[in-house]
Scaffold this active site. Structure first.
Site, short mmCIF file in Angstrom:
data_model
loop_
_atom_site.label_atom_id
_atom_site.label_comp_id
_atom_site.label_asym_id
_atom_site.label_seq_id
_atom_site.Cartn_x
_atom_site.Cartn_y
_atom_site.Cartn_z
N ASP A 51 0.83 -1.21 0.00
CA ASP A 51 0.00 0.00 0.00
C ASP A 51 0.86 1.25 0.00
O ASP A 51 0.53 2.25 -0.64
CB ASP A 51 -0.91 0.01 1.23
CG ASP A 51 -2.02 -1.03 1.12
OD1 ASP A 51 -2.73 -1.21 2.12
OD2 ASP A 51 -2.17 -1.63 0.06
N GLU A 53 3.92 1.70 -1.22
CA GLU A 53 4.53 1.96 -2.52
C GLU A 53 3.48 2.49 -3.49
O GLU A 53 3.76 3.40 -4.27
CB GLU A 53 5.18 0.69 -3.07
CG GLU A 53 5.95 0.95 -4.35
CD GLU A 53 6.83 -0.23 -4.76
OE1 GLU A 53 7.34 -0.18 -5.89
OE2 GLU A 53 7.00 -1.16 -3.96
N SER A 100 -13.99 7.83 -2.49
CA SER A 100 -12.88 7.48 -1.61
C SER A 100 -12.48 8.71 -0.81
O SER A 100 -13.12 9.77 -0.89
CB SER A 100 -11.69 6.97 -2.43
OG SER A 100 -11.25 7.98 -3.32
N GLU A 129 -12.60 7.86 13.80
CA GLU A 129 -12.84 6.42 13.87
C GLU A 129 -11.68 5.67 13.21
O GLU A 129 -11.00 6.22 12.33
CB GLU A 129 -14.15 6.06 13.19
CG GLU A 129 -14.22 6.49 11.74
CD GLU A 129 -15.65 6.55 11.20
OE1 GLU A 129 -15.98 5.68 10.38
OE2 GLU A 129 -16.41 7.46 11.59
N LYS A 131 -9.65 3.42 10.66
CA LYS A 131 -9.82 3.13 9.24
C LYS A 131 -9.60 1.63 9.03
O LYS A 131 -8.47 1.16 8.94
CB LYS A 131 -8.83 3.93 8.39
CG LYS A 131 -9.04 3.76 6.89
CD LYS A 131 -8.07 4.62 6.11
CE LYS A 131 -8.32 4.47 4.61
NZ LYS A 131 -8.06 3.10 4.12
N ARG A 152 -18.10 -1.39 -3.49
CA ARG A 152 -17.94 -0.03 -4.02
C ARG A 152 -17.61 -0.06 -5.50
O ARG A 152 -18.05 0.80 -6.26
CB ARG A 152 -16.83 0.71 -3.26
CG ARG A 152 -16.63 2.13 -3.79
CD ARG A 152 -15.78 2.97 -2.87
NE ARG A 152 -14.43 2.44 -2.74
CZ ARG A 152 -13.53 2.93 -1.90
NH1 ARG A 152 -13.86 3.93 -1.11
NH2 ARG A 152 -12.32 2.42 -1.83
N LYS A 308 -13.84 12.95 10.22
CA LYS A 308 -14.94 13.53 9.47
C LYS A 308 -15.48 14.73 10.23
O LYS A 308 -15.65 14.66 11.46
CB LYS A 308 -16.07 12.50 9.28
CG LYS A 308 -15.64 11.24 8.55
CD LYS A 308 -16.76 10.21 8.55
CE LYS A 308 -16.31 8.92 7.87
NZ LYS A 308 -17.33 7.85 7.96
N LYS A 332 -3.29 8.40 7.61
CA LYS A 332 -2.70 7.06 7.49
C LYS A 332 -1.60 6.83 8.52
O LYS A 332 -0.88 7.74 8.90
CB LYS A 332 -2.13 6.87 6.07
CG LYS A 332 -3.15 7.00 4.95
CD LYS A 332 -4.17 5.89 4.93
CE LYS A 332 -3.62 4.61 4.38
NZ LYS A 332 -3.43 4.64 2.91
#
Length: 688
Positions: A51, A53, A100, A129, A131, A152, A308, A332
Site C-alpha cells: 500500500d 509503494e 474514496s 474512527e 480506518k 464499491r 470527518k 494514514k
C-alpha cells in the site's frame, strides 16, 4: 515479462529529471502502472506492491498532474475512485456515488486539511474512527428489510454481493425498531478479524492450500465467492460508518455524524466502539497516537484513522470534489508492509537447539523502524513462500511482532536467484541437525555441547522472569562463556567478584555488585526455578501451574504423563516435554548442581479449595498498576486459582483495569464482564 518491462520503463522514467518534454510519457507510465496495480488489488485480490509503494506512486502522479494539467489522462486513477466490478457478478449502479478519501500522512498534512475546512465553515469538531482495512460495502434496506448489497467497485458501479453479505452474522437482515426511513442505504466496511484470519490460514495450511497474505485480501476474496456457503464459512464482520441515500428525504435524521452512527446502532447495525468526537486539533492528534499505540492489540487490522467533520450541515456546505468529500480525510499510519530485497539467509541456533533461518534484507523502513532482518521460521515456511535469495519480498512488521516475510513478488525474481538450502550440520557446533516426525522445527543434536544452546540457556536462566540476576545481561553471559568461566547454569553461582573483573569494562565495584546479585538470586520460588530450566513449551503460567499442582520439585520429577495431564492447561504434548526433560540424566545433573550451589525456594503447601477461591475463573489485567507489579499481580491471582489471560472474551470472569485502560476495558463493558480497579484487587488479595 510485460510486468517486468513496465516496471523497468517506469523506473527509467522516474530516474530522469522531469521536463515538459518527458512529463507526458512519465505520467502515462504512472497511470499504466497504477491501473495495473488497481486491477491486481481490487479484481485479482493479489497485489504485487505494498500500500505504501502504491501511495508513493499515486502522490507522484498527483504532483505531476498539478504541474502539467494539460497532460491529465482520462484514464488516470486520480480521476476515479479506483477498483472495478467483476463481470462474473451482476453489476449495480449506486444510487449515490461511493467516493474514496484523500490521505494525510503526518500532522502537517492534517493541519492543512483542518485549515481548509475551518476557513470555509469556521470552528469544527471531528468524528474520529479507525480506518478498517477491509472492503467498502453498500447495504440497501427497504421498509427495514435487507434488499441489496454491493461492493464499491469504481464508485459508480459495484458488484451485487447480496447473498454473501447476508451470511455475515453481524449484519441484520431486518432493522430493529420502526423509526427508520422507508429506504435507507448503510455504508460500511466488511472485514475479517485477526483471529478469524489466523484460523482461516491455519485450516488452509493443514490442507496444503494457498494462504492469504493479509486479512484485507481474505475479506475481499470471501465476499467475491460465487458460492455463498464459502463466504459463510469465513467469519466476516462488518462495521457501519455512514448513511448513504435516505428516502423520503423528509425523514428526520440526527444532525451530527456521530449521532447518525448512534442511530444506525439503534437500528441494529454494528458500529465501532473506538469512535470519538474531538473538538480540538490537539485531541485529534492524541486520538491518532492512542489508536496507533493500540493498533497491534485491536482485534481487526487498520491502516489509519478517518476524521470527518461532525456537523452534517457543515458537511453539506463543504461538499465534494471529483472523487472525495471535502469534509473527511484518512490520516494514514506508517506502513506495516514494505517491499525490499532478500540478500541472504543466516541460520541461528536457540537455547532449545532450534535452527531458525533469518533473512538478511536490504534495510527498509517499516512499522516505524528500519528493518534489516526478518524471520523465515522454518523449512516448511521457506517452501510455502517459495522464496529464494535475490527475491523481492514483502516484509510485515506489526507492533512489537518480529518482522517476517509474508509474500514474494515473483515477477521481480532475477535470473540468478538462488534456492535456500537448510544446513545438515549445526552452524555453531557442527553436530548433526534433526527434525522429528510431526515437528516443523529443525534442531541441533549437540545439547550443552553446542555453545549457542549453552549461551541461550544461561541467558534465559538469568533473565528477569526466571532467576532475575540483576545486571547479568546477554553480553556478560556471552563473555563468561567465551572466557570459559561458565559452562552450565550452576557455574554462575561459583563466580567471584575477582573472577568477573576479567570481563571487558568490568571494574571491581561492578563485579562486586554483580556477585551480590548472583548471591541474592539463590533464593527464588519454585515457579521461577521451573521456568528458568528452559523446559520446552513451559512458560511462566505453565511453570506456576506445575508448582501449584505438585507443591515440590521432588513430586514433579517423578510425575507420570498421566499425572501431568491433570495439571490445569497442560495437554499431552507439554506433558511429554516435561516428562522427557526430567528423564534425561544430564538435566537432573544440572538441577542437582544448582541445589548444591545453594539455590533454594520456600516450600509450597498444596492449596486447599478454600485457599483457591478463584479456581476455574479467568481474569485479565489491563492498564497501569501503580501499587503492584504486573507480574506479581498475575502470580498472586494464579496462586488463588485464577487463569490470567491476555485478552477479554465472553469467558472472562473479571477485568482488573488500571490507569489508561484501553480497548480491553471497552470490550469488557460491551460484553458485561465484571470490572474492578487496583484498590479492589489489593483488597481481594489481602483478604484471601
Amino acid at each position: 515479462m510485460q510486468d517486468i518491462q513496465l516496471d523497468k520503463r517506469l523506473s527509467e522514467l522516474l530516474s530522469q529529471a522531469v521536463t515538459p518534454q518527458n512529463a507526458q510519457p512519465l505520467m502515462q507510465a504512472l497511470c499504466q502502472s497504477l491501473n495495473e496495480h488497481n486491477i491486481r488489488y481490487y479484481v485479482d485480490d493479489a497485489p504485487s506492491i505494498t500500500d505504501s509503494e502504491y501511495d508513493r506512486l499515486m502522490q507522484r502522479l498527483k504532483q505531476l498532474e498539478a504541474e502539467y494539467p494539460q497532460f491529465v489522462a482520462a484514464d488516470s486513477p486520480t480521476q476515479r475512485v479506483g477498483g472495478m466490478a467483476l463481470a462474473k457478478f451482476e453489476q449495480i449502479t449506486h444510487l449515490k456515488p461511493m467516493l474514496s478519501l484523500d490521505n494525510a500522512f503526518d500532522e502537517a498534512d492534517f493541519s492543512a486539511f483542518h485549515k481548509r475546512v475551518s476557513d470555509r465553515v469556521g470552528e469544527v469538531s471531528f468524528c474520529c474512527e479507525p480506518k478498517l482495512d477491509g472492503l467498502a460495502v453498500s447495504i440497501l434496506y427497504r421498509n427495514g428489510v435487507l434488499e441489496r448489497a454491493a461492493t464499491r467497485g469504481d464508485g459508480t458501479v459495484g458488484e451485487d454481493i447480496t447473498e454473501n453479505v447476508k451470511t455475515i452474522k453481524s449484519i441484520p437482515l431486518k432493522l430493529r425498531g420502526d423509526n427508520y426511513p422507508e429506504l435507507v442505504e448503510v455504508r460500511g466496511e466488511a472485514f475479517m478479524p485477526k483471529a478469524a484470519f489466523e484460523a482461516l490460514n491455519e485450516r488452509a495450511r493443514l490442507k496444503d492450500e494457498k494462504l492469504f497474505v493479509n486479512p484485507r485480501n481474505a475479506a475481499a476474496g470471501s465476499l467475491r465467492q460465487l458460492d455463498s456457503k464459502i463466504t459463510a464459512s469465513r467469519a466476516l464482520s462488518f462495521y457501519a460508518y455512514a448513511l448513504g441515500v435516505v428516502e423520503p428525504t423528509s425523514h428526520e435524521l440526527a444532525k451530527t455524524h456521530y449521532e447518525q452512527l448512534q442511530q444506525l446502532k439503534s437500528w441494529g447495525l454494528p458500529v465501532s466502539s473506538e469512535i470519538k468526537v474531538c473538538d480540538e486539533l490537539s485531541q485529534v492528534f492524541a486520538y491518532y497516537q492512542d489508536i496507533l499505540t493500540r493498533r497491534a492489540d485491536l482485534p481487526f487490522e487498520i491502516d489509519g484513522v478517518v476524521m470527518k467533520v461532525n456537523d452534517i450541515a457543515q458537511q453539506q456546505t463543504l461538499g465534494f470534489v471529483a472523487k472525495s468529500p471535502r469534509w473527511a480525510i484518512a490520516y494514514k499510519f506508517p506502513a506495516q508492509e514494505e517491499m525490499t530485497l532478500l540478500e541472504g539467509v543466516d541460520f541461528q541456533v536457540g537455547r532449545t537447539g532450534a535452527v531458525t533461518p533469518v533473512a538478511r534484507l536490504k534495510p527498509v523502513f517499516v512499522g516505524g523502524v528500519t528493518v534489516s532482518n526478518a524471520t523465515l521460521h522454518n523449512a516448511d515456511e521457506i517452501e510455502r513462500l517459495g522464496v529464494m535469495v535475490g527475491d523481492t519480498v514483502i516484509i510485515r512488521r506489526a507492533g512489537d511482532v518480529i518482522p517476517q516475510i509474508v509474500a514474494i513478488v515473483p515477477e521481480r525474481r532475477p535470473e540468478d536467484a538462488k534456492a535456500i538450502a537448510f544446513p545438515q550440520h549445526c552452524p555453531v557446533c557442527g553436530s548433526l541437525v534433526e527434525r522429528l516426525e510431526g515437528e516443523a522445527v529443525t534442531r541441533c543434536s549437540g545439547g550443552l555441547f553446542c555453545e549457542a544452546q549453552r549461551k541461550e540457556a544461561i541467558k534465559h536462566f538469568a533473565s528477569r522472569k526466571a532467576l532475575d540476576i540483576d545486571g547479568m545481561g546477554d553480553k556478560i553471559v556471552e563473555q563468561l562463556i567465551d572466557k570459559e568461566l561458565v559452562q552450565s547454569p550452576a557455574d554462575l553461582f561459583k563466580l567471584t567478584a575477582s573472577m568477573m573483573t576479567m570481563l571487558d569494562r568490568m571494574g571491581m565495584k561492578s563485579a562486586t555488585n554483580l556477585a551480590q546479585a548472583i548471591e541474592a538470586a539463590k533464593t527464588t520460588t519454585l515457579p521461577r526455578f521451573l521456568y528458568a530450566l528452559g523446559i520446552r513449551e513451559v512458560g511462566e503460567a505453565t511453570a506456576a501451574n506445575l508448582a501449584t499442582h505438585f507443591g515440590s520439585l521432588e513430586a514433579l520429577r517423578v510425575a507420570t504423563i498421566e499425572q501431568l495431564i491433570q495439571v490445569e492447561d497442560i495437554g499431552e504434548v507439554v506433558a511429554q516435554h516435561v516428562a522427557h526433560f526430567f528423564a534425561q540424566p544430564h538435566n537432573l545433573e544440572v538441577i542437582d548442581a544448582l541445589i548444591t550451589a545453594g539455590v533454594n525456594w520456600p516450600t509450597i503447601a498444596a492449596p486447599s479449595a478454600d485457599e483457591q477461591p478463584l479456581k476455574g475463573q479467568t481474569w485479565v489485567l489491563t492498564g497501569t498498576l501503580n501499587q503492584l507489579n504486573r507480574n506479581d499481580a498475575k502470580a498472586q491471582l494464579q496462586a488463588l486459582g485464577a487463569k490470567v489471560a491476555g485478552s477479554v472474551s465472553k469467558n472472562t470472569d473479571c477485568l482488573v483495569a488500571g490507569e489508561a485502560a484501553g480497548s480491553k476495558l471497552a470490550k469488557a463493558q460491551e460484553l458485561g464482564v465484571k470490572v474492578i480497579g487496583e484498590d479492589e484487587l489489593l483488597a481481594l488479595l489481602a483478604n484471601s
